[in-house]
Every structure is written in structure tokens, then in C-alpha cells.
Design an enzyme around this catalytic site. Sequence first.
Site, PDB file in Angstrom:
ATOM      1  N   ASP A 473       0.835  -1.201   0.000  1.00 28.47           N
ATOM      2  CA  ASP A 473       0.000   0.000   0.000  1.00 28.47           C
ATOM      3  C   ASP A 473       0.876   1.260   0.000  1.00 28.47           C
ATOM      4  OD1 ASP A 473      -2.305   1.506   0.132  1.00 28.47           O
ATOM      5  OD2 ASP A 473      -3.029   0.651   2.011  1.00 28.47           O
ATOM      6  N   ASP A 543     -10.688   2.016  -3.432  1.00 27.96           N
ATOM      7  CA  ASP A 543     -11.326   1.720  -2.151  1.00 27.96           C
ATOM      8  C   ASP A 543     -12.840   1.781  -2.291  1.00 27.96           C
ATOM      9  OD1 ASP A 543      -9.091   1.214  -0.715  1.00 27.96           O
ATOM     10  OD2 ASP A 543      -8.982   3.164   0.279  1.00 27.96           O
TER      11      ASP A 543
HETATM   12  C1  DGJ Z   1      -5.779   2.023   1.924  1.00 31.45           C
HETATM   13  C2  DGJ Z   1      -6.177   0.814   1.136  1.00 31.45           C
HETATM   14  O1  DGJ Z   1      -6.670   1.178  -0.117  1.00 31.45           O
HETATM   15  C3  DGJ Z   1      -7.179   0.009   1.931  1.00 31.45           C
HETATM   16  O2  DGJ Z   1      -7.632  -1.081   1.195  1.00 31.45           O
HETATM   17  C4  DGJ Z   1      -6.562  -0.429   3.228  1.00 31.45           C
HETATM   18  O3  DGJ Z   1      -5.516  -1.324   2.976  1.00 31.45           O
HETATM   19  C5  DGJ Z   1      -6.063   0.786   3.983  1.00 31.45           C
HETATM   20  N1  DGJ Z   1      -5.211   1.609   3.194  1.00 31.45           N
HETATM   21  C6  DGJ Z   1      -5.334   0.360   5.228  1.00 31.45           C
HETATM   22  O4  DGJ Z   1      -4.787   1.425   5.893  1.00 31.45           O
END
Ligand code: DGJ
Length: 735
Positions: A473, A543
Site C-alpha cells: 500500500d 477503495d
Molecule cells: C488504503 C487501502 O486502499 C485500503 O484497502 C486499506 O488497505 C487501507 N489503506 C489500510 O490502511
Amino acid sequence: MITVTKDKIFSLTNRFFSYVFRVSPEGILEHLHYGGPLKTPHNVAVHHMRTQRETASNFQGSQYFNLSDTPQEFPCFGTSDYRFPALHGRNSDGNTVFSLHYKSHKIVKDKPRLKKLPTARGGDSETLVITLEDPRHKLTVMLSYTVYRDYGVLVRSAKFKNKGDQEIQLQHAFSSALDLPANEYDVLHLHGTWAREFNEERISLPKGRFVIDSSRGTSSAAHNPFIALLQKGTTEEFGRVYATSLIYSGNFALSVEKGEFEDVRILAGINPFNFHWRLKPGKTFCTPEALHVYADNGLRSMSHIWHDFVRDKISPTRFRHVPRSTYLNTWEAAYFDIDEDKVLDLAGKAKEIGVEMLVLDDGWFEGRQDDTSSLGDWTADKARFPSGIPALASKVKAKGLKFGIWFEPEMVNPRSALFEKHPDWVLHVPGRKSSLGRNQLTLDLSRPEVTDYLYEQIDAILCCGNIDYVKWDMNRHMTEVGSAGLPKNRQREVSHRYILGLYGLLKKLTEKYPDIVFENCASGGNRFDLGMLSYMPQGWISDMCDPVGRMDIINGASYLYPLDTMAAYIGPSPNHQNGRISSIQTRFLAGMFCAARGVSLSEAEIDAHRDEIMERMALAKSTNVDMVGGRFDRLVKNNNEVCWQYTSRDGGRVYLVYFHILAAPNLPFRRAHLTGLDPDAVYVLQEDNTRYQGDALMHNGMPMPYVATGQVKDDMRYMSKGDFSSYLFIFNKEK
Ligand code: DGJ
């Protein structure tokens, strides 16, 4: 594929396109043709026009030749071309006038790889390398062009070498320039923001310069590195398309300029804004690769070209056509309220509903209880994960599941042991307070000691051998971009050096752990690009897990990226991003054609919909093999309907999903015209064994289910009343 005549006309031709240019009588590289394949490409030279234009400055004394209306391969500024140049900077005399002339060329069979940058793989390809030189400043530019026998993609890059004895400063160091003839075009690009990535915008190309770019340090969701120039009237099935992308994850620019004489210049490469590279005598600078696609049958054929190429030549070979596991991700199930017991409970649930992998998302490392601390300290939190990650992974695996884990390696929280120890390891500038994003700072990956530290930390977890998947991430854009590791006069190199450091780290880790599936994520699709996909077979594109939002995002991303590169899960309802309530069915079908599918739901929500979820996960599992390497087609997309087709690689199964977004009374009867089927074959609809002829499905179309508001005849196929309805057809091709 590549031919060169004795008067130096170069042609790169395969069954998709011809790309032709020559050394002009004045010694510059003059572009002649990019478009459909030509049988005698060298003849196009005779079409070229030269005229004495009023007010034009003629190039170095030639009467009928000015660079302002000459299509070129790598234009410079200051010698009669006023358009945005591919090369610009400060030369050894202190001015900005460069002039590049043909020096030599060679054709190589093995596609060269670029030092420190990811590149498209070669194989059944030829590469033409042309060396241009500025004789005064002894700057050479090696232009590389790769053409493949079986792919409609032309790969270009440029390598600059300072052969003089004084420094040259590069500011525009584009990877490629493409000058197309005057015409009426539309331009299509993909823009967005967090949780709303990949929106398509199509506008009529105006006079002047239209630019999409990034100065955020990542390619970013604001503009994905993709642009397509479309002949007016282009649809999914009709029209000439010129599309461009880059194998790069940092500050990029794609610029389209419609000049004084209406010809069009596309420049692709590193964003010249805020970029500056000091090229010392003897040194070279390599640009990222730019990819060009020409398609003469509309957007659908363009996407097929991209999808085949990305799958076969960019994504890691190890995962090509390899089915991905279904999974349960802890993020929207528990967020930071996670510990070992909860992971094991969720693993139990995962097993119960038939998914194959448990992914432990954010919240597992020392002190991490929310997003205000601990990034940088990659050891398991002793209180909440007393057994440590390797032992927890074993326990999950003992349940018959795979195990995946989340990292955000490029970041550090000011509240962390790492920051306390190494405050100068972050991107920062002296005398200014650093701006925080999600309470965190960006580590300075241009420094080898930082990438070495990250390698050791991640390796220490992965080396236990129990990790099947890593979610990588990255959750903020860069600010105060400066490095304590570089002198003052190299501070404008930091963003690019960061990306080189990141690529080096990814290369080392993915080479050491070739069987781990790495998933690229940057708050979703904030760095979903061909650079990252060179190391990671799949990415978390957004997301946004609400199905209506997600289907738009997938639709937009599918212009360039094959669905093999995408992951999607059934998220909670009401959706946590927009509050929308939707069925398990629609939430699942929005991501049905992505390679990696799963759920991220609390135990309570799983229990409430157990059977429905189990049914969807069983379908996901049984179709995992089909969802890699197949063909994806956008059939319908309007304000209220989306219809996609997915055909398995062997052509044996055809899947069709139809979404009807907002209910309305008295709707028209709709049909979807399938595509790419065998007209002579029979396709049997799985739900009721009705037999359909391939030609009828394509030319007469398949009636879509009706969103009924009145009485329904028994044998009429209809969907539930109300908003956000969806339907899945599965056809099996009769043998
Ligand atoms: C952002 C990501 O897009 C989410 O899926 C998740 O992993 C969060 N970060 C966790 O902090």
C-alpha cells in the site's frame, strides 16, 4: 518487421500498423506515417509536402523547410519549431538551443532492457536504435523503437549521453514524440480522485496544448498515465485510435498539442515541470518506456491490444494465466480493531464460506491501533499478536487457507521508532515544517540505506515461507520533496530517483519471492500503472466497493488494463464510502470479471448472508481459471445500464453481466450484441439449457432481463424490482 532503404527510410511494420520515418535531406528524423499497415511503406515519403510559409523561420537556411510544420521523431526547441519539445534544457554554452541530427542506426533482435527501470519484455520482436547527435554539445540521443510480430504496441524510449566535456542539464527528457497529421480528433483520458478513480472524459481536441500529468510523486488517480486520440465519431467498434501510456509510476506527462497548422504532437514521458537532471560528461540518462497503440476498429480493438500486451509482456510472467485465490480481507471486516484471535475467527469464517486465503490488512505491527502511528516499524505488535506473524500464518494455514499480509513500506509516522532514530530518512526540505498526509511522511527512497532497511524489514517477515500474498500500500502524495542524501544542485532529481529506488526494492523482493502474489495498492488506484504492474500481477484499483461506483471504475480502467490485473471484493452494505445499500449479488457481479475476488465483511454480516455469500464464493472459485487470460468486452455503458462480456481464453465459456442502476417504469426491451463468438457454434445458456447460435447472439443480440414494474409473464426473464439490479448469464459452448 523492420526495414531500412538505402536513402534511410525506416519502416516498422506488423499486421497491426506501420510506423515510417526517414532521415530528411536536412539530416533530421522526419516522421512519415503511423497507422494501418502498408504493403510498400517506403512509398509514403513521396506524399510529404514542403512549402514556403509566410512568417515561418526556415530551418538553417533551407528555403522550403521549417520545423514548425514538419512531423518529427524527436523535436527540439530553438531552430524554427515553436511547439513543446521532446528535448529541452541547458547546454554547455548556457543557452537552450539543441539540434539533433541523424548519426547512425542498428537493428537488434533482443529487446534491450533499461537500467533501473521496468521494461516491456521482448521476444519475437525487433528493435531499431537510432543515434542522433547534437554536434556542438556532443549530446547523443539514442531512440529505441521495438515492434513485435504479434502485438499492436510500439515501444519507444530515449537514452541521453553526454559525450562532451561539460555538464548538460536536462529539463525535457521525454520518452517519445509522435507527430500526427492535421485532423479533427477527440481526446480520451481517465481522471479521478480517491474512491472515484478512472472516470473517462472525452473532449474535442482544442487548439493549443492539452496535458495530463502528475507532480505528486506518484502517477496518481488524478490522471492515469493513459491518453487516446480518437478520430471524430469513434465508438467501441468504429474509428481510428492512437493511444499512449508509460511504464512509469512517478511524475509523468502526456501532452497533446494541436499546433498552428493543426497537426498534432503527442509527447510522453517524465513531467518536465519541476524536473531537472544534471548530466555530467560521460554520463547517460534513460527515460521510461512509452507505449503506443494504433487501432483502426475503435476502442474495443484498442483495449484488446493493450490487454494482450500487458498480460504477456508487462505483468510478471510467473502469474500469466495463473488463477488467483478467493480471499477474505480483514480491512472492512474489522479495520484497526484486529488481533490474533479475531484473525483466527475470521479465518474460520473464511473457511466456512469457502474462500481460499485470509489477508491480514493494516493494524498488525508494533503500536498500530489507528492511523496516527507506527508505520516504519515492521514487527508484529506484541500485545495483540503475541505469537508473531510466522506463527499466526501457520495457524491460518493449518485451517487449510493461504495467508496474505499488508505493508505500507514507503511511509513512516512521526510517532514511530524508525522516525525517532532516522528523522532525516524522510523527504523534507530544510527550514520548513513537513506537511503530513494521513498523519504520515514519505520515506526518502532515493537513499540506498532506506531501501536497504525496508528490504531487511520485509524480508524478515516473508522469509518464514508462510506468506502467499503481500498487499503493498502507499497512502499519500509527496510534499516538500527534498533529500538529505543529495547536494543542493540535485534536489530536482529526487522524485525520479525515488521511483528508481522503489523499482530497485520491488525487483529485489519479487525476485527473491517469485511465488508470492504482490498486490499493488495506493489508497486504491492512486498508483495503478504499468510500472507497478511490471512487478505485481494485480492491483487494488479503488477503495470504492459500492457496486455502482466500482463498475464505473472497472469500466474506465479496462480501456488499458486487463481484468487479470484487478482485485475486487464484496464490501459491506450500507457501503462505507457512500452509504448505498445493495445486494450481495450486485456487489459480487460488479467485480465478477476481476482475476482476484473475495469479501471484506464483518462476521455479523457474513452470518446474516451466509448462504448467498457461499454461493458467490463457490462461483468465484469455480471460475478462477476462466478469469485470467480471457477476453473482456464493454458492450453497453450509459447512465443507467452497464453490460460486459467476458469470454474464457479457450472460448468455451461466455459470461455476460447486465446491471440496471435506477429502476423506472415501462422501460424499453434491451438487447446486448455479443462479440467475438464462433458464428457456427451453439452456446448453451447454463440456467435453462436454451441453445443459442453464435451468429444470432452477435447479430440479433441477447434480450436483457426486464426490470418489471407491472405483471410479468411466467417465462419472461426479469430482474427484481428496485434499484441496482443485476443479472449474470453463463453460456457454455457446445463441443
Ligand atoms: C488504503 C487501502 O486502499 C485500503 O484497502 C486499506 O488497505 C487501507 N489503506 C489500510 O490502511
